[in-house]
Design a protein around this motif. Structure first.
Motif, short mmCIF file in Angstrom:
data_model
loop_
_atom_site.label_atom_id
_atom_site.label_comp_id
_atom_site.label_asym_id
_atom_site.label_seq_id
_atom_site.Cartn_x
_atom_site.Cartn_y
_atom_site.Cartn_z
N ARG A 1 0.67 -1.27 -0.10
CA ARG A 1 0.22 -0.04 0.01
C ARG A 1 1.06 1.25 -0.16
N ASP B 1 -0.99 4.57 -0.59
CA ASP B 1 -2.10 5.34 -0.53
C ASP B 1 -2.28 6.00 0.69
N TYR B 2 -1.57 5.81 1.72
CA TYR B 2 -1.72 6.33 3.17
C TYR B 2 -0.13 6.63 3.46
N ALA C 1 3.04 4.55 2.97
CA ALA C 1 3.87 5.08 1.73
C ALA C 1 5.32 5.25 2.23
#
Length: 272
Positions: free
Chosen positions: A159, A161-162, A166
């Protein structure tokens, strides 16, 4: 007045552990909270500070010397609890450590840092749980909690997107050696993933004994874990540790009984 629930919390003199102590002590429930710490004076200092902030007639605080990296310390502590209380209603395996920074600085070798992470976060936790089961099974409503990490989810290693994920999942540029930057968590993160499997094994083992089992993922909180520093963590987006204390109190008080056997966050079940 109903009998007090006996709650044993390891690593309870500071960080998230202390926030759970505080949340339970100030709740409407009736508890005898065993404030586990490697040093008696640290537990006593934590208790004195909390009593100075608030007084609670319904609950009590008892210091307990316990170092989960020592089998002798575990056995002595549980013998004391057996003699003084005769049971444990809730075991909160909170004590943990992050040693990656010490490997990065050269204070520990890479092997020493990895071994320390697994010894505290998994092996010591497992030994304590194993030894505490006879006391836990004397409770009419036993609960077993393991404090894990939001960084432990294998499915979230991809992931981006956070922002915290990130940053955590970013790959360094090509070349060797890699630069010593950011917050190193490789041994910590790996050991907490192992802890999630340990929780699943205990959930399976104790299913027919009526023990409710969870791994608690309290979120990105500004504690002293890993030596990064509270203020630096806040700059990185870490929240107040009291949020973790309230969340774990809610689990102890039955608000997440439908999520037994899972890794849980305050608002969701954490993916594997």
């Amino acid at each position: 007045m109903p009998d007090k629930q006996i709650v044993l919390i390891t690593g309870a003199n500071t960080g998230i552990g202390f926030e759970v102590v505080k949340a339970l002590y100030n709740s409407e429930g009736s508890y005898d909270i065993l404030v586990g710490s490697r040093k008696l004076e640290n537990a006593e200092t934590a208790i004195a500070g909390l009593k100075k902030e608030s007084s609670k007639d319904g609950s009590s605080l008892t210091p307990l010397v316990i170092d989960i990296s020592s089998d002798d310390s575990i056995q002595r502590a549980l013998a004391q609890v057996s003699k003084s209380h005769g049971k444990i209603d809730v075991l909160l395996n909170n004590a943990g450590g992050g040693f990656d920074g010490k490997a990065q600085s050269g204070e520990m070798t890479l092997r020493e840092a990895f071994n320390a992470s697994w010894d505290v976060n998994v092996s010591g936790t497992h030994v304590l749980t194993h030894e505490a089961i006879p006391l836990l099974l004397k409770s009419p409503n036993p609960r077993l909690l393991f404090v894990t990490s939001g960084t432990s989810a294998l499915s979230e290693t991809e992931r981006f997107d956070y922002p915290p994920l990130a940053r955590l999942n970013a790959s360094p540029e090509a070349g060797w050696p890699k630069p010593n930057t950011g917050n190193p968590v490789i041994s910590y993160r790996s050991s907490k993933t192992g802890l999630n499997m340990l929780m699943r094994e205990w959930a399976k083992t104790l299913k027919n004994d009526g023990v409710k089992v969870w791994a608690i993922s309290p979120g990105f909180l500004a504690t002293g874990l890993g030596g990064v520093g509270v203020e630096q963590l806040k700059k990185m987006g870490a929240r107040d540790p009291s949020e973790g204390g309230q969340f774990i109190k809610d689990v102890i008080e039955g608000k997440r009984d439908g999520d037994q056997g899972k890794v849980i966050r305050a608002t969701m079940v954490q993916p594997w």
